[in-house]
Design an enzyme around this catalytic site. Structure first.
Site, mmCIF file in Angstrom:
data_model
loop_
_atom_site.group_PDB
_atom_site.id
_atom_site.type_symbol
_atom_site.label_atom_id
_atom_site.label_comp_id
_atom_site.label_asym_id
_atom_site.label_seq_id
_atom_site.Cartn_x
_atom_site.Cartn_y
_atom_site.Cartn_z
ATOM 1 N N ASP A 86 -1.485 -21.888 -36.898
ATOM 2 C CA ASP A 86 -0.045 -21.703 -37.125
ATOM 3 C C ASP A 86 0.307 -22.221 -38.517
ATOM 4 O OD1 ASP A 86 -0.315 -24.440 -36.643
ATOM 5 O OD2 ASP A 86 0.236 -24.184 -34.545
ATOM 6 N N ASP A 88 2.899 -24.560 -40.749
ATOM 7 C CA ASP A 88 3.933 -25.594 -40.717
ATOM 8 C C ASP A 88 4.568 -25.721 -42.097
ATOM 9 O OD1 ASP A 88 3.367 -26.122 -38.084
ATOM 10 O OD2 ASP A 88 1.913 -27.682 -38.554
ATOM 11 N N ASP A 166 -2.165 -38.179 -41.376
ATOM 12 C CA ASP A 166 -3.377 -38.854 -40.901
ATOM 13 C C ASP A 166 -4.543 -38.777 -41.897
ATOM 14 O OD1 ASP A 166 -3.578 -36.140 -40.306
ATOM 15 O OD2 ASP A 166 -4.037 -36.402 -38.179
#
Ligand code: ATP
Ligand code: MG
Length: 394
Positions: A86, A88, A166
Site C-alpha cells: 500500500d 502511505d 522504527d
C-alpha cells in the site's frame, strides 16, 4: 619465531578492529549533519510505479499548500524494485485540515489519529508528521507508560517524523515536489548494504515498543537484509517485554509473520532470538522435547506448505496456521489423558479447548477462529495427524 609481546598483540587487534569498523557506518543520531537528498537519477523510484490514487493525494495536498511525501514501506519496497502492499502519505497538514482537502476522507484511530482517503477499494492513508518521544513529553496528547508509547498525537516536522520511525530503511521520504528522496537517518546507505537497523538506541527503541523486535525479524526475512548486530544482540534478552503487549496486537503480528510468504524463515529466526516462546509458549515447549523429532518437522512442514500456497497465489487461512502450530500441545495433553483412561474423543475435545483457551492469552484470535472445532476440525488433509484427531475431536 619469538612470541609477540602483549603490547604488539593488542596493537594488531586494535588495527584489525579499526579495519572492520572502517566500512561500517556509525549509528544514526538525531540532529546530525543529515538529511541527504537523493535527486531523481540517484534513486530507483519512478512515478509510473506509484498508484494513481496516491499521486492524486500527493498533488492535491501540494495544491492546497501543504507538504506531501510518500513514506515508509512503499518507498522502501519501490527502492528495492518491489510492488508495495500500500502507499502511505505524510504531510504537515493536521487531520482536520486533511479532511477539508478531500471529500472522500475519514479520520480514524486514537493512538495515532490518521486520515483515510477512499478511492473505491483503495485507501490511501495520510498521516501528519509526528515528533519523537522524549522523556519531557509525557503531557499533551502523548501517553507514555513504563517507557511504552500508548498514545502519540504530538505533531512535528518532517525531521522529527523521521526520527520516531522504527528502521532507517522505513524512514525515507519521496518528495512529490521534485521527485527526490529525503533521508535523515542514513536509510539509503543501509538499503545499499542490505542492513536492517533501528533508528537511535536499539534498547530504548525496543522498550518504547517491543513489537519492533518482531518487526525486525519480519523485515529482515522479507527484504533479505541482515539485522545490524547492535539491534540483534538485545533480542533474546528483551524478548520477555512482549509479555506486556496486548494479545490482540500480537495476533496481528503473528498473522503478518506467518501468512506473508516467509513463515518458515520467520519461525526459524523467531526461535533463534527466543521470540517464538513469547508468542507460542506451549508449542515452543513441545518443540524442545528432545526425545521426539516429529513435532519440529510437523510445524516446519506446515509453514513450508503455507509459504508454497502463498507463492502459488492460493488462499491461506489463519485457523489452519494456528491448528498446525498448536497441534503438538493438543496431542500431548490428549494422549496423557487417554493414558489415564479418558475416552479418545473426550480427551481431544478437552485438550483442544484448553490449548486454544490458553493460547488466546498470548495471541487473542478473532471469534471466527477461536472455537477449537473451527481450528482443529478444519486441518488440511495433508496434515494427517491433525485431521484425524481434529475431526474426531469435533
Ligand atoms: P509492510 O510492507 O509490512 O506494510 P511497512 O513498513 O509499510 O511494511 P507498516 O506497519 O505499514 O509497515 O508501517 C508503516 C510505517 O510506519 C513503517 O515503515 C514505519 O516507518 C512506521 N512504523 C510502523 N510501526 C512502527 C513502530 N512500531 N515504531 C516506529 N515506526 C513504525
Ligand atoms: Mg505498510
Amino acid at each position: 619465531m619469538n612470541p609477540l609481546p602483549s603490547q604488539g598483540l593488542s596493537a594488531i587487534l586494535g588495527f584489525v578492529k579499526k579495519l572492520f569498523r572502517k566500512g561500517e557506518q556509525a549509528a544514526p543520531q538525531a540532529g546530525s549533519t543529515l538529511p541527504r537528498v537523493y535527486a531523481r537519477p540517484e534513486h530507483g523510484i519512478s512515478r509510473s510505479q506509484i498508484s494513481e490514487n496516491a499521486l492524486k493525494v500527493l498533488y492535491r495536498l501540494r495544491k492546497a499548500g501543504y507538504q506531501a511525501y510518500l513514506v515508509g514501506g512503499c518507498v522502501r519496497d519501490l527502492q528495492l524494485g518491489r510492488e508495495p502492499k500500500d502507499f502511505d502519505v505524510v504531510t504537515d497538514a493536521h487531520p482536520e485540515q486533511i479532511k477539508n482537502v478531500f471529500r472522500n476522507c475519514r479520520l480514524i484511530g486514537r493512538r495515532f489519529r490518521l486520515a483515510h482517503v477512499h478511492f473505491g477499494r483503495e485507501i490511501i492513508e495520510v498521516a501528519t508528521f509526528r515528533a519523537l518521544a522524549t522523556e519531557e513529553d509525557e503531557g499533551g496528547d502523548r501517553v507514555v507508560e513504563n517507557g511504552r508509547i500508548l498514545r502519540d498525537n504530538i505533531y512535528g516536522t518532517i525531521e522529527e517524523d523521521a526520527w520516531r520511525r522504527d528502521f532507517t530503511v522505513n524512514a525515507l521520504y519521496y518528495n512529490i515536489q521534485d521527485f527526490s528522496v529525503v533521508d535523515f537517518v542514513g536509510g539509503m546507505d543501509d538499503h545499499k548494504a542490505g542492513t536492517l537497523r533501528l533508528i537511535g538506541d536499539p534498547e530504548k527503541r525496543y522498550h518504547e515498543d517491543p513489537v519492533r523486535m518482531l518487526r525486525a525479524v519480519r523485515f529482515a526475512t522479507k527484504l533479505g537484509f541482515l539485522i545490524h548486530p547492535s539491534c540483534a544482540e538485545p533480542l533474546p534478552r528483551l524478548a520477555p517485554l512482549l509479555g506486556g503487549i496486548p494479545a490482540a496486537r500480537l495476533y496481528d503480528e503473528v498473522v503478518k509473520l506467518f501468512l506473508s510468504g516467509y513463515a518458515l524463515q520467520n519461525f526459524e529466526q523467531l526461535r533463534h532470538y527466543d521470540l517464538f516462546h513469547q508468542l507460542f509458549p506451549l508449542t515452543d515447549e513441545c518443540l524442545s522435547l528432545e526425545d521426539n523429532a516429529y513435532p519440529l518437522t510437523f510445524v516446519a512442514k506446515a509453514l513450508e506448505n503455507t509459504d508454497k500456497r502463498i507463492a502459488e497465489d492460493k488462499p491461506v487461512a489463519p485457523y489452519f496456521l494456528f491448528a498446525a502450530l498448536l497441534w503438538e500441545p493438543v496431542r500431548i495433553q490428549a494422549e496423557a489423558a487417554i493414558a489415564k483412561g479418558v475416552h479418545e474423543i473426550i480427551a481431544y475435545q478437552e485438550a483442544s479447548a484448553d490449548v486454544t483457551d490458553e493460547q488466546a492469552d498470548y495471541t487473542a484470535y478473532p471469534r471466527s477462529i477461536s472455537q477449537p472445532c473451527a481450528m482443529f476440525g478444519s486441518c488440511s488433509p495433508a496434515s494427517k495427524p491433525a485431521t484425524a484427531a481434529g475431526r474426531s475431536a469435533c
